[in-house]
Every structure is written in structure tokens, then in C-alpha cells.
Design an enzyme around this catalytic site. Structure first.
Site, PDB file in Angstrom:
ATOM      1  N   ASP A  44      -3.174  -2.961  -5.085  1.00 32.27           N
ATOM      2  CA  ASP A  44      -2.110  -3.920  -4.784  1.00 32.27           C
ATOM      3  C   ASP A  44      -1.203  -4.145  -5.993  1.00 32.27           C
ATOM      4  O   ASP A  44       0.023  -4.235  -5.858  1.00 32.27           O
ATOM      5  CB  ASP A  44      -2.711  -5.259  -4.353  1.00 32.27           C
ATOM      6  CG  ASP A  44      -3.168  -5.268  -2.904  1.00 32.27           C
ATOM      7  OD1 ASP A  44      -2.794  -4.350  -2.149  1.00 32.27           O
ATOM      8  OD2 ASP A  44      -3.895  -6.203  -2.520  1.00 32.27           O
TER       9      ASP A  44
ATOM     10  N   HIS B  35       0.833  -1.209   0.000  1.00 27.87           N
ATOM     11  CA  HIS B  35       0.000   0.000   0.000  1.00 27.87           C
ATOM     12  C   HIS B  35       0.865   1.256   0.000  1.00 27.87           C
ATOM     13  O   HIS B  35       0.561   2.229  -0.692  1.00 27.87           O
ATOM     14  CB  HIS B  35      -0.938   0.005   1.208  1.00 27.87           C
ATOM     15  CG  HIS B  35      -1.862  -1.171   1.242  1.00 27.87           C
ATOM     16  ND1 HIS B  35      -2.575  -1.518   2.372  1.00 27.87           N
ATOM     17  CD2 HIS B  35      -2.172  -2.095   0.299  1.00 27.87           C
ATOM     18  CE1 HIS B  35      -3.294  -2.597   2.106  1.00 27.87           C
ATOM     19  NE2 HIS B  35      -3.059  -2.968   0.864  1.00 27.87           N
TER      20      HIS B  35
ATOM     21  N   HIS C 109      -0.750 -11.165  -4.998  1.00 31.68           N
ATOM     22  CA  HIS C 109       0.655 -10.779  -4.879  1.00 31.68           C
ATOM     23  C   HIS C 109       1.587 -11.808  -5.524  1.00 31.68           C
ATOM     24  O   HIS C 109       2.577 -11.443  -6.171  1.00 31.68           O
ATOM     25  CB  HIS C 109       1.026 -10.607  -3.412  1.00 31.68           C
ATOM     26  CG  HIS C 109       0.278  -9.521  -2.729  1.00 31.68           C
ATOM     27  ND1 HIS C 109       0.339  -8.201  -3.123  1.00 31.68           N
ATOM     28  CD2 HIS C 109      -0.566  -9.543  -1.660  1.00 31.68           C
ATOM     29  CE1 HIS C 109      -0.422  -7.467  -2.337  1.00 31.68           C
ATOM     30  NE2 HIS C 109      -0.981  -8.254  -1.446  1.00 31.68           N
TER      31      HIS C 109
ATOM     32  N   HIS D 231      -9.288  -2.327  -4.986  1.00 36.27           N
ATOM     33  CA  HIS D 231      -8.177  -2.614  -4.088  1.00 36.27           C
ATOM     34  C   HIS D 231      -7.189  -3.581  -4.733  1.00 36.27           C
ATOM     35  O   HIS D 231      -5.970  -3.456  -4.525  1.00 36.27           O
ATOM     36  CB  HIS D 231      -8.647  -3.181  -2.754  1.00 36.27           C
ATOM     37  CG  HIS D 231      -7.500  -3.375  -1.804  1.00 36.27           C
ATOM     38  ND1 HIS D 231      -6.942  -2.326  -1.111  1.00 36.27           N
ATOM     39  CD2 HIS D 231      -6.748  -4.470  -1.507  1.00 36.27           C
ATOM     40  CE1 HIS D 231      -5.915  -2.762  -0.411  1.00 36.27           C
ATOM     41  NE2 HIS D 231      -5.775  -4.064  -0.631  1.00 36.27           N
TER      42      HIS D 231
END
Length: 307
Positions: A239, A78, A262, A235
Site C-alpha cells: 500500500d 494496488h 493511507h 501488504h
């Protein structure tokens, strides 16, 4: 848009670590040209540093973790997205814990912190990674792809087996103002059943409804609801911006993902670095701006001043 950037002055805050549940102090400091983003563990002897780069990623479980010489910092995505969102190339990040504070689960608090410091342009040209050939990882259902484009674009799709998280898609052409208004406030989200499992493992001790959107089998538990109708996919895009920024320079290309996270973002980043024929580095100088064959990301909205 063509000069490197750092912050004007040191600025700091205090928050809670997502997994430890302990207080974390964070301080951001200006850094010289060509430094990149460097994390410094002030709680350890000698204040060891870790450069934020693809090569230093050691874990992508639930968050992005970097390490160097066995010293780690986790949950950096973030903050890294905020740096990228404001076009900041160089900064020191001092932290007195093994993780960055979770804050409200979005990039907005970090964006506020950076803007409070002020942003200055530096006496060095920005370098851009211009994508020449498509690079992809994953399969037909779950993938991350980067293809040539005349500007930095992102497209993201998620699809969970949950009535509130059925297929959501979102796309953007990158600019600082768009990132701030439409992406930065999107919070991380999780399922209540997963929180209970993680807590049983001694994790997410600092997690709460103040730091994430929590969903049970049928509804959102946060009293104030969502910040955006499609906050979940936004969101994921946040990321992605944070993860791809670990390439160390802004990308000129179209990044698209489907049901990624991720781990897959990092897999693509590693493949990009391992495929030098698929991209080139362009150092943009003021006299050459009008001759460029691609559009520079719009970074004018914040009124950055010269160093």
C-alpha cells in the site's frame, strides 16, 4: 533503468468492485512520454480523465481515492503499486466504474496483466525525486518518515491489538524482482467484526475470502492460510509503495513507517511536495549514469524492449 517506460500494448480484465460488488472492466493502454498514470472513466459522458497524483487525492478512508472535476476513482493503490513495481511511468487506465476491481486483494493480478502486455522503454529520461533532508509526519508511536539514502529503501512496522498481528516489521531495498517475489502477492486484510460493520453501512459488497485475508478474534478464516508468514506487514508495504508513487516519479530515499495507513502516507506525500528544499529532481541520462551519487532502482529483470 534510466528511460521512461510504458506498456507495449493494450490489455484488459474484469473483476468485482470491493464496495459496489458490481462487475468492473479495466483496460490498460500505452501512453506517451511524460503522461504519467491517467485514469479514464469510460462509463461517464465524455470519458473524463483523472491524473494519478498527490494533488488529486480526495479520500483515504479504507483506500486511496482520486478525483478531478467531481469525477472519482477509488481503490487505486494496488494497481499503482504494480505500476511502480515494474517501473512504469506512463499509462492510461480505463475503468467503467468508480473503483478499480479488488481482484484477489493483492497487486499480483495487475502485475500479471502488465507483464502480459509487455513493457517498453521510451525515448525520454526518467526523473527521480532525490531526498536531501528528512521529512516526517505523525508522532513517536505512529509515523511516516522519508530520509536521505543512496537508494530507494522501505521499512514498515505494524502492531495491532490482536494475537496474530502483534508487532511485525519488514524492510527492503527496492527492485522489480524483489517486489514481484516478496511484496506483490501480499493481500489486504481485515477483521471479521469490521466487515460486518461496513456491510451494515452498505460497503464492501464485493468483499470475500477470495479478495482479502479475514481474521476473527483468534484465527484466519481463509482455508489456504497466508501466502507469507508476515503477509500483513508486507501488504502495508505494498500500500505504501502505491501511495508514494502518487508523487509522480521514483523516490531515492529511505521511507519508513510505523502503524501507518493511507491517510498518513498521503499526509507525508503532501508535506514532501510542500517542502521543496528537502528534495531535488534529477533527470537521468545514459551518459551520466556512472557519475550518479545514488543507485538506480533495479529494473532489468523483466527484459523491457525499446519502443
Amino acid at each position: 533503468m534510466y528511460s521512461q517506460r510504458t506498456i507495449k500494448e493494450s490489455v484488459e480484465c474484469v473483476g468485482i468492485g470491493l464496495h459496489t460488488g458490481k462487475k468492473v472492466s479495466l483496460k490498460l493502454r500505452p501512453a506517451p512520454v511524460n503522461t504519467g498514470i491517467v485514469f479514464i472513466r469510460t462509463d461517464l459522458a465524455g470519458s473524463p480523465s483523472i491524473k494519478a497524483c498527490v494533488e488529486n487525492v480526495v479520500d483515504t478512508t479504507h483506500a486511496t481515492t482520486i478525483a478531478q472535476n467531481n469525477v472519482k476513482v477509488s481503490t487505486i493503490e494496488h494497481l499503482m503499486a504494480s505500476m511502480a513495481g515494474l517501473g512504469i511511468d506512463n499509462a492510461y487506465v480505463e475503468v467503467d466504474a468508480p473503483e478499480i476491481p479488488i481482484m484477489d486483494g493483492s497487486a499480483a493480478p495487475f502485475l500479471f496483466l502488465l507483464k502480459s502486455s509487455g513493457i517498453i522503454t521510451q525515448n525520454a529520461s526518467k526523473r527521480f525525486m532525490v531526498i536531501k533532508k528528512a521529512i516526517s509526519v505523525g508522532d513517536k508511536s505512529t509515523f511516516a518518515t522519508l530520509v536521505p539514502s543512496k537508494e530507494f529503501k522501505l521499512s514498515c512496522t505494524i502492531d495491532f491489538k490482536h494475537p496474530m498481528l502483534r508487532k511485525q516489521s519488514y524492510g527492503m531495498t527496492f527492485s522489480d524482482s524483489f517486489f514481484e517475489k516478496e511484496i506483490s502477492r501480499a493481500r489486504t486484510f481485515c477483521f471479521l467484526k469490521d466487515v460486518e460493520i461496513l456491510r451494515a453501512r452498505g460497503l464492501v459488497k464485493g468483499g470475500s475470502l477470495d479478495s482479502a485475508v479475514v481474521i476473527d478474534d483468534f484465527r484466519i478464516l481463509n482455508e489456504d492460510g497466508l501466502r507469507y508468514r508476515d503477509e500483513f506487514v508486507r501488504h502495508k508495504m505494498l500500500d505504501t509503495i502505491g501511495d508514494i508513487s502518487l508523487l509522480g516519479m521514483p523516490v531515492i530515499g529511505h521511507f519508513s513507517t510505523q502503524k501507518t495507513g493511507h491517510a498518513l502516507n498521503h499526509e507525508l506525500a503532501k508535506k514532501i511536495l510542500a517542502s521543496p528544499e528537502a528534495w531535488k529532481v534529477v533527470e537521468v541520462k545514459e551518459k551520466d549514469v556512472e557519475k550518479l551519487r545514488f543507485k538506480l532502482p533495479q529494473l532489468q529483470g523483466l527484459g523491457a524492449s525499446a519502443a
